[in-house]
Design a protein around this motif. Structure first.
Motif: not given
Length: 441
Positions: A8-14, A31-40, A226-233
């Motif tokens: 599966m494609r899984v997004v991890v927030l943080g 799984h195919e994983v993407t991590v998103i975080d607001r920090q650099p 994916r760093y420097g990306v704000e998570i809104t909702r």
């Protein structure tokens, strides 16, 4: 794609230690994983400068018998281990009420038992990860010494010892001489020692170094960061999450994992999911070692101030305290003074306090001390948060439990009481009408 299927494609927030270990285990599961975080970069918030303990045996909820009375006494102490800021906050009041409800002997036994279960498993998972990867993070495997300065503290350890015995966790009850044999650097503070509880299976290490190194290994394995990306909702439809809205646009996936620490409740609230996690501020100072023979060998937990003193390579990390002050990130000099007092009294001359760096972080705390790991009522939404002071201790095991849930595999330990549903069960047991917010756990 079918929920729980491999690939599966899984997004991890943080991208703290919880998010990065989750990504690692998910990638291992195929799984195919993407991590998103607001920090650099990874591990720049709560995981950055914590106390450095991997301490399964010391895993215990803050909510314990006697804590309400102690909290009242601490209000008038100069170097209190717990500080509650008086600013009004409905979320804080509700969380404190739930925490006080867990300050019974029966609740403490249940909560500590499941915390030790997860933490022991996590330590084993960390060992496996270390063997598989050769990862280096200033680690030491020389145990933790809980240091008691009074006979009253020695006697109060009986309830913790009973749980350790029940769970088969190795421990040693030490007198003053035993404490000095385990930690020779305490020799100058011998007259302050009444005894100790040593947990030889505990470890230490730099959580920031570990998380950064594991993120690099995960990226080499195909995980996208994916760093420097704000998570809104989170956008939901038909009982599922369809996308996460970010400052870089919407991101779609088959499954979503929220590992945002104390920020998770705000993201989940619009979905009707009430996550009882509140930020509890902790502090640390990091000193360069100037006298190695006076420094700790591993971790010494100063029971009087609830401060952990840990050797990390050529540094001493002094971390602890608990301040309930919302999302405040200020650095009061009084908190630094408490940390300096603890290390100065027990390991005088070991480190250079004048060159110490001072830091604070927000620990995501649940009222019962146990993290929330597993599924939610949304078919493809999972949680891994609420670890409080034990995120570093519980990270590897929580990540494995999380990956098992996403992959629709049975966990290797009992994870049935790690999810949100335990709060609904507790409310029903007390005659409440809380709406269940999870389908498992």
């Amino acid at each position: 794609m079918q929920q729980g299927a491999a690939g599966m494609r899984v997004v991890v927030l943080g991208a703290g230690v919880i998010g990065v270990t989750s990504a690692w285990e998910l990638a291992k599961a195929g799984h195919e994983v993407t991590v998103i975080d607001r920090q650099p970069a990874p591990a720049l918030e709560t995981s950055f400068a914590n106390a450095g303990e991997v301490s399964p045996g010391y895993s215990a909820p803050w909510a314990a018998p006697g804590i309400p009375a102690k909290a009242l006494k601490w209000m008038f102490m100069k170097h209190a281990p717990l500080i509650v800021q008086p600013r009004p906050d409905l979320a804080k009041l509700g969380w404190l009420a739930q925490m006080l409800g867990n300050c019974t002997s029966a609740a403490y036994k249940v909560n500590k038992g499941r915390m030790v279960r997860l933490a022991e498993y996590s330590r084993d998972c960390l060992r496996t990860l270390r063997d598989e990867t050769g990862i280096d993070y200033d680690q030491r495997m020389q145990g933790t010494l809980q240091l008691f300065r009074s006979q009253k503290q020695v006697d109060a350890a009986a309830k913790d010892i009973a749980v350790l015995q029940a769970d088969g966790v190795p421990f040693e009850v030490l007198d003053r001489a035993g404490c000095l044999a385990a930690e020779p650097g305490l020799a100058g503070a011998a007259d302050r020692i009444a005894g100790g509880l040593r947990l030889p299976g505990d470890e230490t290490g730099d959580c920031f170094k570990f998380t950064g190194a594991l993120a690099a290994m995960a990226e080499a394995r195909g995980v996208s960061f994916r760093y420097g990306v704000e998570i809104t909702r989170l956008t939901a439809a038909g009982g599922r999450i369809v996308s996460v809205e970010t400052s870089a646009g919407p991101v779609t996936a088959d499954a979503f994992v929220v590992a945002l620490g104390p920020h998770a409740p705000q993201l989940l609230a619009p979905l009707g999911i009430k996550l009882p996690v509140y930020p509890v501020k902790g502090y640390s100072i990091t000193l360069p070692i100037i006298a190695a023979d006076r420094a700790p060998e591993s971790t010494v937990m100063d029971e009087t101030y609830k401060v952990a003193i840990t050797r990390l390579g050529d540094r001493i990390r002094v971390g602890g305290l608990a301040e309930i002050a919302g999302f405040d990130l200020s650095l009061p000099a009084a908190r630094r003074a408490t940390l300096e007092k603890s290390v100065g009294e027990l390991f005088a001359g070991a480190g250079d306090a004048a060159k110490a760096t001072f830091w604070c972080g927000l620990r995501p705390m649940t009222p019962d001390g146990t993290p929330v790991v597993g599924r939610t009522e949304m078919a493809n939404l999972y949680l891994n948060t609420g670890h409080g002071t034990l995120g570093w201790t519980m990270a590897a095991g929580s990540a494995r439990v999380l990956a098992d849930a996403v992959s629709n595999r049975a966990a290797e330990i009992d994870a049935s009481d790690l999810g949100l549903a335990r709060y609904a069960r507790a409310a029903r047991a007390q005659g409440g009408t809380a709406r269940p917010v999870a389908v498992a756990g």
